[in-house]
Design a protein around this motif. Structure first.
Motif, PDB file in Angstrom:
ATOM      1  N   GLY A  31      46.663  35.771  29.353  1.00 28.05           N
ATOM      2  CA  GLY A  31      46.351  37.011  30.046  1.00 28.05           C
ATOM      3  C   GLY A  31      46.443  36.871  31.551  1.00 28.05           C
ATOM      4  N   LEU A  32      45.688  37.699  32.244  1.00 24.86           N
ATOM      5  CA  LEU A  32      45.666  37.690  33.707  1.00 24.86           C
ATOM      6  C   LEU A  32      44.371  37.046  34.178  1.00 24.86           C
ATOM      7  CD1 LEU A  32      47.650  40.103  33.027  1.00 24.86           C
ATOM      8  CD2 LEU A  32      46.944  41.078  35.191  1.00 24.86           C
ATOM      9  N   ARG A  33      44.494  36.121  35.123  1.00 21.57           N
ATOM     10  CA  ARG A  33      43.304  35.477  35.684  1.00 21.57           C
ATOM     11  C   ARG A  33      43.282  35.718  37.185  1.00 21.57           C
ATOM     12  NH1 ARG A  33      43.714  29.525  33.403  1.00 21.57           N
ATOM     13  NH2 ARG A  33      45.945  29.969  33.629  1.00 21.57           N
ATOM     14  N   LEU A  34      42.117  36.099  37.700  1.00 21.73           N
ATOM     15  CA  LEU A  34      41.979  36.472  39.098  1.00 21.73           C
ATOM     16  C   LEU A  34      41.926  35.232  39.979  1.00 21.73           C
ATOM     17  CD1 LEU A  34      41.502  38.844  41.091  1.00 21.73           C
ATOM     18  CD2 LEU A  34      39.065  38.509  40.703  1.00 21.73           C
ATOM     19  N   ILE A  35      42.768  35.225  41.015  1.00 14.60           N
ATOM     20  CA  ILE A  35      42.813  34.088  41.934  1.00 14.60           C
ATOM     21  C   ILE A  35      41.977  34.401  43.171  1.00 14.60           C
ATOM     22  CG2 ILE A  35      44.311  32.539  43.229  1.00 14.60           C
ATOM     23  CD1 ILE A  35      46.625  33.435  41.428  1.00 14.60           C
ATOM     24  N   TYR A  36      42.344  35.464  43.867  1.00 14.22           N
ATOM     25  CA  TYR A  36      41.624  35.927  45.052  1.00 14.22           C
ATOM     26  C   TYR A  36      41.666  37.453  45.070  1.00 14.22           C
ATOM     27  CZ  TYR A  36      40.931  31.649  47.833  1.00 14.22           C
ATOM     28  OH  TYR A  36      40.504  30.436  48.311  1.00 14.22           O
ATOM     29  N   TYR A  37      40.662  38.041  45.730  1.00 15.65           N
ATOM     30  CA  TYR A  37      40.750  39.446  46.067  1.00 15.65           C
ATOM     31  C   TYR A  37      40.151  39.658  47.453  1.00 15.65           C
ATOM     32  CZ  TYR A  37      35.888  40.161  44.408  1.00 15.65           C
ATOM     33  OH  TYR A  37      34.525  40.104  44.217  1.00 15.65           O
ATOM     34  N   SER A  38      40.452  40.837  48.002  1.00 13.18           N
ATOM     35  CA  SER A  38      40.030  41.137  49.365  1.00 13.18           C
ATOM     36  C   SER A  38      39.660  42.612  49.445  1.00 13.18           C
ATOM     37  CB  SER A  38      41.184  40.835  50.330  1.00 13.18           C
ATOM     38  OG  SER A  38      40.951  41.417  51.593  1.00 13.18           O
ATOM     39  N   ILE A  39      38.459  42.914  49.913  1.00 15.80           N
ATOM     40  CA  ILE A  39      38.023  44.308  49.919  1.00 15.80           C
ATOM     41  C   ILE A  39      38.306  45.002  51.246  1.00 15.80           C
ATOM     42  CG2 ILE A  39      36.295  43.970  48.110  1.00 15.80           C
ATOM     43  CD1 ILE A  39      34.158  43.974  50.256  1.00 15.80           C
ATOM     44  N   THR A  40      38.730  44.239  52.236  1.00 22.03           N
ATOM     45  CA  THR A  40      39.128  44.840  53.502  1.00 22.03           C
ATOM     46  C   THR A  40      39.889  43.792  54.303  1.00 22.03           C
ATOM     47  OG1 THR A  40      38.340  46.111  55.412  1.00 22.03           O
ATOM     48  CG2 THR A  40      37.029  44.214  54.765  1.00 22.03           C
ATOM     49  N   GLU A  41      40.481  44.236  55.417  1.00 24.12           N
ATOM     50  CA  GLU A  41      41.209  43.317  56.284  1.00 24.12           C
ATOM     51  C   GLU A  41      40.324  42.137  56.669  1.00 24.12           C
ATOM     52  OE1 GLU A  41      43.164  45.555  59.346  1.00 24.12           O
ATOM     53  OE2 GLU A  41      42.933  43.901  60.767  1.00 24.12           O
ATOM     54  N   ASN A  42      40.893  40.925  56.591  1.00 25.43           N
ATOM     55  CA  ASN A  42      40.227  39.661  56.946  1.00 25.43           C
ATOM     56  C   ASN A  42      39.107  39.249  55.985  1.00 25.43           C
ATOM     57  OD1 ASN A  42      41.805  39.053  59.279  1.00 25.43           O
ATOM     58  ND2 ASN A  42      40.619  40.564  60.419  1.00 25.43           N
ATOM     59  N   ASP A  43      38.923  39.989  54.909  1.00 27.56           N
ATOM     60  CA  ASP A  43      37.945  39.588  53.894  1.00 27.56           C
ATOM     61  C   ASP A  43      38.656  38.810  52.785  1.00 27.56           C
ATOM     62  OD1 ASP A  43      36.800  40.727  50.941  1.00 27.56           O
ATOM     63  OD2 ASP A  43      35.294  39.939  52.338  1.00 27.56           O
ATOM     64  N   LEU A  44      38.004  37.788  52.252  1.00 29.59           N
ATOM     65  CA  LEU A  44      38.547  37.048  51.110  1.00 29.59           C
ATOM     66  C   LEU A  44      37.419  36.739  50.139  1.00 29.59           C
ATOM     67  CD1 LEU A  44      40.894  34.407  52.768  1.00 29.59           C
ATOM     68  CD2 LEU A  44      41.573  36.443  51.494  1.00 29.59           C
ATOM     69  N   GLN A  45      37.678  36.969  48.847  1.00 27.16           N
ATOM     70  CA  GLN A  45      36.698  36.668  47.805  1.00 27.16           C
ATOM     71  C   GLN A  45      37.398  35.827  46.745  1.00 27.16           C
ATOM     72  OE1 GLN A  45      33.561  38.018  47.956  1.00 27.16           O
ATOM     73  NE2 GLN A  45      33.918  39.416  49.673  1.00 27.16           N
ATOM     74  N   LYS A  46      36.765  34.727  46.332  1.00 28.42           N
ATOM     75  CA  LYS A  46      37.379  33.872  45.327  1.00 28.42           C
ATOM     76  C   LYS A  46      37.227  34.456  43.935  1.00 28.42           C
ATOM     77  CE  LYS A  46      36.875  29.504  47.781  1.00 28.42           C
ATOM     78  NZ  LYS A  46      36.327  28.130  47.750  1.00 28.42           N
ATOM     79  N   GLY A  47      38.292  34.292  43.158  1.00 32.98           N
ATOM     80  CA  GLY A  47      38.231  34.635  41.748  1.00 32.98           C
ATOM     81  C   GLY A  47      37.962  33.386  40.929  1.00 32.98           C
ATOM     82  N   ASP A  48      38.224  33.465  39.636  1.00 36.30           N
ATOM     83  CA  ASP A  48      37.923  32.341  38.756  1.00 36.30           C
ATOM     84  C   ASP A  48      38.926  31.192  38.868  1.00 36.30           C
ATOM     85  OD1 ASP A  48      36.992  34.773  36.263  1.00 36.30           O
ATOM     86  OD2 ASP A  48      35.727  33.708  37.703  1.00 36.30           O
ATOM     87  N   LEU A  49      40.082  31.456  39.507  1.00 36.19           N
ATOM     88  CA  LEU A  49      41.159  30.470  39.511  1.00 36.19           C
ATOM     89  C   LEU A  49      41.576  30.104  40.935  1.00 36.19           C
ATOM     90  CD1 LEU A  49      42.746  29.313  37.014  1.00 36.19           C
ATOM     91  CD2 LEU A  49      44.558  30.910  37.599  1.00 36.19           C
ATOM     92  N   SER A  50      40.646  30.104  41.894  1.00 33.78           N
ATOM     93  CA  SER A  50      41.030  29.973  43.297  1.00 33.78           C
ATOM     94  C   SER A  50      41.405  28.536  43.698  1.00 33.78           C
ATOM     95  CB  SER A  50      39.898  30.470  44.185  1.00 33.78           C
ATOM     96  OG  SER A  50      38.727  29.713  43.939  1.00 33.78           O
ATOM     97  N   GLU A  51      40.971  27.541  42.929  1.00 28.82           N
ATOM     98  CA  GLU A  51      41.274  26.162  43.322  1.00 28.82           C
ATOM     99  C   GLU A  51      42.780  25.916  43.304  1.00 28.82           C
ATOM    100  OE1 GLU A  51      38.724  23.301  41.510  1.00 28.82           O
ATOM    101  OE2 GLU A  51      40.070  21.632  41.972  1.00 28.82           O
ATOM    102  N   GLY A  52      43.285  25.372  44.399  1.00 23.95           N
ATOM    103  CA  GLY A  52      44.718  25.113  44.503  1.00 23.95           C
ATOM    104  C   GLY A  52      45.476  26.227  45.213  1.00 23.95           C
ATOM    105  N   TYR A  53      44.725  27.246  45.651  1.00 24.34           N
ATOM    106  CA  TYR A  53      45.350  28.398  46.313  1.00 24.34           C
ATOM    107  C   TYR A  53      44.595  28.747  47.592  1.00 24.34           C
ATOM    108  CZ  TYR A  53      47.344  29.073  41.653  1.00 24.34           C
ATOM    109  OH  TYR A  53      47.994  28.896  40.460  1.00 24.34           O
ATOM    110  N   ASP A  54      45.322  29.298  48.560  1.00 30.35           N
ATOM    111  CA  ASP A  54      44.726  29.939  49.724  1.00 30.35           C
ATOM    112  C   ASP A  54      45.255  31.363  49.795  1.00 30.35           C
ATOM    113  OD1 ASP A  54      45.014  26.962  51.755  1.00 30.35           O
ATOM    114  OD2 ASP A  54      43.253  27.778  50.715  1.00 30.35           O
ATOM    115  N   ALA A  55      44.517  32.237  50.457  1.00 26.23           N
ATOM    116  CA  ALA A  55      44.969  33.620  50.612  1.00 26.23           C
ATOM    117  C   ALA A  55      44.713  34.070  52.042  1.00 26.23           C
ATOM    118  CB  ALA A  55      44.270  34.533  49.618  1.00 26.23           C
ATOM    119  N   SER A  56      45.418  35.130  52.422  1.00 22.25           N
ATOM    120  CA  SER A  56      45.263  35.653  53.780  1.00 22.25           C
ATOM    121  C   SER A  56      45.458  37.155  53.766  1.00 22.25           C
ATOM    122  CB  SER A  56      46.290  34.989  54.692  1.00 22.25           C
ATOM    123  OG  SER A  56      46.273  35.564  55.969  1.00 22.25           O
TER     124      SER A  56
END
Lengths: 114, 114
Positions: free
Chosen positions: B42-67
């Motif tokens: 299925g689909l697994r959440l890596i990162y999400y962001s609720i506004t500019e410059n915000d970052l929230q980790k999902g269940d699969l964030s290890e090994g990834y960065d987001a911007s």
């Protein structure tokens, strides 16, 4: 933690037959529930969504789903499938408004026999 | 109507390489997401962001960065590609802070690591 389980990885039905795709969720409280569909070579699209209220929800293309709190389920149904329904179907759950993330199930691949 | 554009469509990398995936949306949506889609999982959440410059980790964030430097764009970096890794990365957006609103998805970036 919230989770979603779609117990059937693959389902095959004959064109014109009825369909049920199963979805079980785990969440303490009343969740927001969704069904998304991924047609071949297309992005995921929303089929229908459940907000607390009427347990039976109507979606696009003749699909409907029924929320059952006692069974922790949100099964998708269609009375008569068409070959164009060939797709992967995903159930998803969130904790509600302003809670950010949506958790998806593993998906059920639907094939249609002519 | 709006659109979500993911680039590139296909990405081939080498083991250990840092790889960046980009996503643009013109819905003017607040929240953006990165999901990973693996066959049978299925689909697994890596990162999400609720506004500019915000970052929230999902269940699969290890090994990834987001911007999320702009409201309209959300990039994902695979910090060190794993040999034989193969997956589809899906970007999505929604109005508001997410959870109860529908997600709009891009068509995905397909990653293969040699």
């Amino acid at each position: 933690a919230q989770s979603v389980t779609q117990p059937d990885a693959r389902v095959t039905v004959s064109e014109g037959a009825s369909l049920q795709l199963r979805c079980k969720y785990s969440y303490f409280g009343t969740p927001y529930l969704f069904w998304y569909v991924q047609y071949p070579r297309q992005g995921l699209q929303l089929l229908l969504k459940y907000y607390p209220g009427d347990p039976v929800v109507q979606g696009v293309n003749g699909f409907e789903a029924e929320f059952s709190k006692s069974n922790s389920s949100f099964h998708l149904r269609k009375a008569s499938v068409h070959w164009s329904d060939w797709a992967v179907y995903f159930c998803a759950v969130s904790m509600g408004h302003n809670q950010g993330k949506l958790i998806f199930g593993q998906g059920t691949k639907l094939s249609i026999k002519p | 109507g709006g659109i979500i554009t993911q680039t590139p469509k296909f990405l081939i990398g080498q083991e250990g390489q840092k790889l960046t995936l980009k996503c643009q949306q013109n819905f003017n949506h607040d929240t953006m997401y990165w999901y990973r889609q693996d066959s049978g999982k299925g689909l697994r959440l890596i990162y999400y962001s609720i506004t500019e410059n915000d970052l929230q980790k999902g269940d699969l964030s290890e090994g990834y960065d987001a911007s999320r430097e702009k409201k309209s764009s959300f990039s994902l970096t695979v910090t060190s590609a794993q040999k034989n890794e193969m997956a589809v990365f899906l970007c999505a957006s929604s109005i508001g802070s997410g959870g109860s609103e529908r997600l709009f998805f891009g068509h995905g970036t397909k990653l293969s690591v040699l």
